[in-house]
Motif scaffolding. Structure first.
Motif, PDB file in Angstrom:
ATOM      1  N   GLU A 145     -70.682  24.676-109.702  1.00  0.00           N
ATOM      2  CA  GLU A 145     -70.032  23.367-109.613  1.00  0.00           C
ATOM      3  C   GLU A 145     -71.058  22.253-109.393  1.00  0.00           C
ATOM      4  O   GLU A 145     -72.070  22.205-110.068  1.00  0.00           O
ATOM      5  N   ASP A 146     -70.840  21.371-108.408  1.00  0.00           N
ATOM      6  CA  ASP A 146     -71.700  20.191-108.240  1.00  0.00           C
ATOM      7  C   ASP A 146     -73.143  20.572-107.924  1.00  0.00           C
ATOM      8  O   ASP A 146     -74.083  19.920-108.402  1.00  0.00           O
ATOM      9  N   VAL A 147     -73.326  21.610-107.116  1.00  0.00           N
ATOM     10  CA  VAL A 147     -74.687  22.051-106.798  1.00  0.00           C
ATOM     11  C   VAL A 147     -75.390  22.532-108.063  1.00  0.00           C
ATOM     12  O   VAL A 147     -76.567  22.235-108.299  1.00  0.00           O
ATOM     13  N   GLY A 148     -74.670  23.264-108.893  1.00  0.00           N
ATOM     14  CA  GLY A 148     -75.246  23.750-110.142  1.00  0.00           C
ATOM     15  C   GLY A 148     -75.615  22.627-111.089  1.00  0.00           C
ATOM     16  O   GLY A 148     -76.632  22.708-111.794  1.00  0.00           O
ATOM     17  N   ILE A 149     -74.803  21.580-111.110  1.00  0.00           N
ATOM     18  CA  ILE A 149     -75.107  20.426-111.966  1.00  0.00           C
ATOM     19  C   ILE A 149     -76.429  19.795-111.555  1.00  0.00           C
ATOM     20  O   ILE A 149     -77.265  19.446-112.397  1.00  0.00           O
ATOM     21  N   VAL A 150     -76.634  19.653-110.249  1.00  0.00           N
ATOM     22  CA  VAL A 150     -77.877  19.065-109.755  1.00  0.00           C
ATOM     23  C   VAL A 150     -79.063  19.970-110.073  1.00  0.00           C
ATOM     24  O   VAL A 150     -80.120  19.504-110.540  1.00  0.00           O
ATOM     25  N   ILE A 151     -78.914  21.273-109.854  1.00  0.00           N
ATOM     26  CA  ILE A 151     -80.016  22.210-110.122  1.00  0.00           C
ATOM     27  C   ILE A 151     -80.374  22.200-111.605  1.00  0.00           C
ATOM     28  O   ILE A 151     -81.557  22.150-111.974  1.00  0.00           O
ATOM     29  N   ALA A 152     -79.366  22.245-112.469  1.00  0.00           N
ATOM     30  CA  ALA A 152     -79.625  22.231-113.912  1.00  0.00           C
ATOM     31  C   ALA A 152     -80.269  20.910-114.332  1.00  0.00           C
ATOM     32  O   ALA A 152     -81.142  20.882-115.214  1.00  0.00           O
ATOM     33  N   GLY A 153     -79.856  19.809-113.713  1.00  0.00           N
ATOM     34  CA  GLY A 153     -80.465  18.522-114.033  1.00  0.00           C
ATOM     35  C   GLY A 153     -81.933  18.462-113.635  1.00  0.00           C
ATOM     36  O   GLY A 153     -82.773  17.957-114.385  1.00  0.00           O
ATOM     37  N   PHE A 212     -84.006  15.772-121.961  1.00  0.00           N
ATOM     38  CA  PHE A 212     -83.687  14.387-121.583  1.00  0.00           C
ATOM     39  C   PHE A 212     -82.185  14.133-121.616  1.00  0.00           C
ATOM     40  O   PHE A 212     -81.617  13.572-120.675  1.00  0.00           O
ATOM     41  N   THR A 213     -81.532  14.543-122.704  1.00  0.00           N
ATOM     42  CA  THR A 213     -80.090  14.326-122.792  1.00  0.00           C
ATOM     43  C   THR A 213     -79.352  15.133-121.731  1.00  0.00           C
ATOM     44  O   THR A 213     -78.363  14.662-121.161  1.00  0.00           O
ATOM     45  N   GLY A 214     -79.844  16.341-121.451  1.00  0.00           N
ATOM     46  CA  GLY A 214     -79.221  17.140-120.403  1.00  0.00           C
ATOM     47  C   GLY A 214     -79.348  16.502-119.036  1.00  0.00           C
ATOM     48  O   GLY A 214     -78.385  16.474-118.255  1.00  0.00           O
ATOM     49  N   VAL A 215     -80.512  15.964-118.735  1.00  0.00           N
ATOM     50  CA  VAL A 215     -80.709  15.265-117.456  1.00  0.00           C
ATOM     51  C   VAL A 215     -79.780  14.071-117.349  1.00  0.00           C
ATOM     52  O   VAL A 215     -79.156  13.829-116.305  1.00  0.00           O
ATOM     53  N   CYS A 216     -79.661  13.308-118.431  1.00  0.00           N
ATOM     54  CA  CYS A 216     -78.778  12.133-118.424  1.00  0.00           C
ATOM     55  C   CYS A 216     -77.330  12.532-118.188  1.00  0.00           C
ATOM     56  O   CYS A 216     -76.595  11.848-117.463  1.00  0.00           O
ATOM     57  N   TRP A 217     -76.893  13.634-118.786  1.00  0.00           N
ATOM     58  CA  TRP A 217     -75.520  14.097-118.568  1.00  0.00           C
ATOM     59  C   TRP A 217     -75.315  14.591-117.148  1.00  0.00           C
ATOM     60  O   TRP A 217     -74.301  14.287-116.521  1.00  0.00           O
ATOM     61  N   ASN A 218     -76.259  15.357-116.628  1.00  0.00           N
ATOM     62  CA  ASN A 218     -76.093  15.919-115.294  1.00  0.00           C
ATOM     63  C   ASN A 218     -76.141  14.854-114.207  1.00  0.00           C
ATOM     64  O   ASN A 218     -75.575  15.040-113.137  1.00  0.00           O
ATOM     65  N   PHE A 219     -76.823  13.749-114.484  1.00  0.00           N
ATOM     66  CA  PHE A 219     -76.872  12.632-113.534  1.00  0.00           C
ATOM     67  C   PHE A 219     -76.282  11.379-114.193  1.00  0.00           C
ATOM     68  O   PHE A 219     -76.856  10.294-114.149  1.00  0.00           O
ATOM     69  N   TYR A 220     -75.105  11.574-114.799  1.00  0.00           N
ATOM     70  CA  TYR A 220     -74.493  10.522-115.610  1.00  0.00           C
ATOM     71  C   TYR A 220     -74.161   9.271-114.803  1.00  0.00           C
ATOM     72  O   TYR A 220     -74.230   8.156-115.315  1.00  0.00           O
ATOM     73  N   GLU A 221     -73.809   9.449-113.540  1.00  0.00           N
ATOM     74  CA  GLU A 221     -73.448   8.284-112.726  1.00  0.00           C
ATOM     75  C   GLU A 221     -74.642   7.363-112.501  1.00  0.00           C
ATOM     76  O   GLU A 221     -74.464   6.183-112.152  1.00  0.00           O
ATOM     77  N   PHE A 222     -75.857   7.873-112.735  1.00  0.00           N
ATOM     78  CA  PHE A 222     -77.056   7.036-112.637  1.00  0.00           C
ATOM     79  C   PHE A 222     -77.573   6.649-114.028  1.00  0.00           C
ATOM     80  O   PHE A 222     -78.023   5.520-114.224  1.00  0.00           O
ATOM     81  N   SER A 223     -77.513   7.582-114.968  1.00  0.00           N
ATOM     82  CA  SER A 223     -78.104   7.316-116.290  1.00  0.00           C
ATOM     83  C   SER A 223     -77.298   6.307-117.093  1.00  0.00           C
ATOM     84  O   SER A 223     -77.875   5.456-117.776  1.00  0.00           O
ATOM     85  N   GLN A 224     -75.966   6.387-117.034  1.00  0.00           N
ATOM     86  CA  GLN A 224     -75.177   5.435-117.811  1.00  0.00           C
ATOM     87  C   GLN A 224     -75.415   3.992-117.379  1.00  0.00           C
ATOM     88  O   GLN A 224     -75.701   3.133-118.220  1.00  0.00           O
TER      89      GLN A 224
END
Length: 383
Positions: A145-153, A212-224
Motif C-alpha cells: 500500500e502507501d509504504v510500498g508506493i514510497v519504496i517503489a518511488g 522518471f515517470t514512475g517516480v512522478c506517479w508514485n509522488f504524484y501529489e508533489f510532481s503534478q
C-alpha cells in the motif's frame, strides 16, 4: 577532484547501489514487462474465464446493462462501465459494496461481465485479483500500500542515479566501438562485463524514462503541482454537480446523449457514474489511435450541462506532459515494436543485477586478471 578519483567515486556508487537495490529493481522491472501487453493478456484471460459473446445486430443500451447488473447484485453499486474494444467482448461493469461489512462480498470492488446483446450476466471477479490490478499492486505498491508506493518511488529515483553513474563509467566515451562491442568468444569474465556494459548503455534512455515517470506517479501529489508550476499550467477545480431540490439525477441515456453531443468525434471507452449528489458524470472518449484517457466530458448529473471538456488536442503543456507518461512508461508510443522493446527493457535490471553481481564476486575473490575483476583498466584500455 582528479578525473580518476571521480571515476572511482562513480564506480563505488554504481557497484554498491546496484548490489543494494538491484533485486528490488529487478522485481519492479519484471512486473513492468508483464504489464506492457496487459490489455491483450487480460482479454485472453477474460475470454477463458467468461467466454466470448456472439455479435448481433444491436447492442443493448448501457442503461439496460446496468439495470441487469443491479438486479443480479443488489448489494453492489455501479461505479464505472467499460465499453468493449471488439464486438465479441463483453461489457465490464465495476461495482462496489453499498453496505458496510457485507457478508457475501468480501472485497469492496467487483468486476461484473455482461453480454452486450442479451444483458445476461456472465460472471464476476474481485477487482484486486484480476491480472492488471494484481500486477499493478506488485509493480506500483509492492503489495505494501502507501509504504510500498514510497519504496517503489525511491527505487525509481535510485535507478536514475544508477543509470547516470553507469553512463559515466561506460567505456564507449573513449572509443565508441568499445562501448558496443561484445566478445562472444572471450573468457567468461570478459563476456560478462561486455554484456553488462552493452545492455546497460542500450537500455539507459528507456530505463531513465520509465524511472522518471514512475517516480512522478508514485509522488504524484508533489510532481503534478511542480510540473504545472514549471509549465505555467493552471490547476482547474474538480468538476462538481449542483443538486436541485426535488429533482432526481437525469437518466443515464440522457447524460450519454449530452456527452456524445459535446464530443461527437470521440469513441466512448469508459463512463464513471456519480456515487454522491455532488459528483459529476464523466465520459472518457478516444480519438482514433489516441489516448483512452485524454478526452473527458464532465456533466452535471442533475441538469445535464457540460461542466468541462478535456480535449487532448487542446491540452496545456503541463497536461500534455502528464498525458505522455503512460506511453513513455509502457512503450505504447511506437506501436507493437516499442512495446516489444519495453518488455526487454523491463528485464534489463535483472540481467544487469546478475552480471553486476558476477563482477563483484570476481573482485571479491581477488582475481586481478580479466575484465570482470578490475573494472578500471577496462574503462581505459584501447582495443
Amino acid at each position: 577532484m582528479h578525473s580518476q578519483r571521480q571515476r572511482q567515486v562513480f564506480f563505488s556508487l554504481h557497484r554498491y547501489l546496484g548490489l543494494a537495490i538491484g533485486l528490488l529493481l529487478a522485481f519492479i522491472g519484471i512486473t513492468g514487462s508483464l504489464l506492457v501487453f496487459e490489455p491483450e493478456i487480460d482479454h485472453w484471460l477474460t475470454d477463458r474465464q467468461f467466454g466470448q459473446v456472439i455479435p448481433q445486430a444491436q447492442r443493448l443500451a448501457p442503461e439496460q446493462l446496468i439495470t441487469a447488473a443491479k438486479v443480479a447484485y443488489p448489494n453492489l453499486k455501479p461505479v464505472s462501465l467499460y465499453f468493449p474494444d471488439q464486438p465479441e467482448q463483453p461489457f465490464k461493469l465495476r461495482m462496489k459494496s453499498s453496505q458496510p461489512n457485507p457478508k457475501v462480498y468480501l472485497d469492496g470492488n467487483y468486476e461484473v461481465f455482461l453480454n452486450s446483446y442479451s444483458g445476461k450476466v456472465l460472471g464476476d471477479r474481485i477487482e484486486r485479483f484480476n491480472y492488471y490490478r494484481l500486477l499493478l499492486n506488485l509493480h506500483y505498491r509492492l503489495f505494501a500500500e502507501d509504504v510500498g508506493i514510497v519504496i517503489a518511488g525511491i527505487a525509481g529515483f535510485l535507478l536514475m542515479v544508477l543509470s547516470f553513474s553507469g553512463l559515466v563509467l561506460w567505456p564507449g566515451w573513449r572509443k565508441l566501438i568499445t562501448g558496443f562491442k561484445i566478445k562472444w568468444n572471450a573468457n567468461p569474465k570478459r563476456l560478462n562485463f561486455d554484456l553488462h556494459k552493452v545492455i546497460g548503455v542500450t537500455t539507459v534512455v528507456f530505463l531513465v524514462l520509465t524511472a522518471f515517470t514512475g517516480v512522478c506517479w508514485n509522488f504524484y501529489e508533489f510532481s503534478q503541482p511542480a510540473i504545472y508550476a514549471l509549465t505555467a499550467t493552471p490547476t482547474l477545480p474538480d468538476p462538481v454537480s449542483k443538486p436541485i431540490a426535488g429533482k432526481p439525477p437525469l437518466k443515464l441515456s440522457d447524460l450519454l446523449a449530452n456527452a456524445e453531443a459535446a464530443f461527437p468525434e470521440g469513441q466512448m471507452t469508459t463512463i464513471n457514474l456519480p456515487t454522491k449528489p455532488e459528483d459529476s458524470f464523466s465520459a472518457y472518449l478516444k480519438l482514433g489511435n489516441g489516448l483512452d484517457y485524454g478526452n473527458v466530458v464532465y456533466l452535471d448529473q442533475f441538469s445535464g450541462q457540460v461542466i468541462r471538456i478535456d480535449d487532448e488536442r487542446k491540452a496545456k503543456l503541463g497536461d500534455r506532459i502528464l498525458n505522455a507518461f503512460v506511453p513513455l512508461h509502457f512503450g505504447t508510443f511506437g506501436g507493437i515494436s516499442t512495446r516489444i522493446l519495453y518488455v526487454f527493457v523491463g528485464l534489463a535490471p535483472a540481467v544487469l543485477l546478475v552480471t553486476g553481481f558476477v563482477m563483484w564476486r570476481y573482485r571479491r575473490r581477488g582475481t586481478n586478471a580479466g575484465f570482470g575483476a578490475m573494472p578500471q583498466p577496462v574503462l581505459t584500455r584501447r582495443e
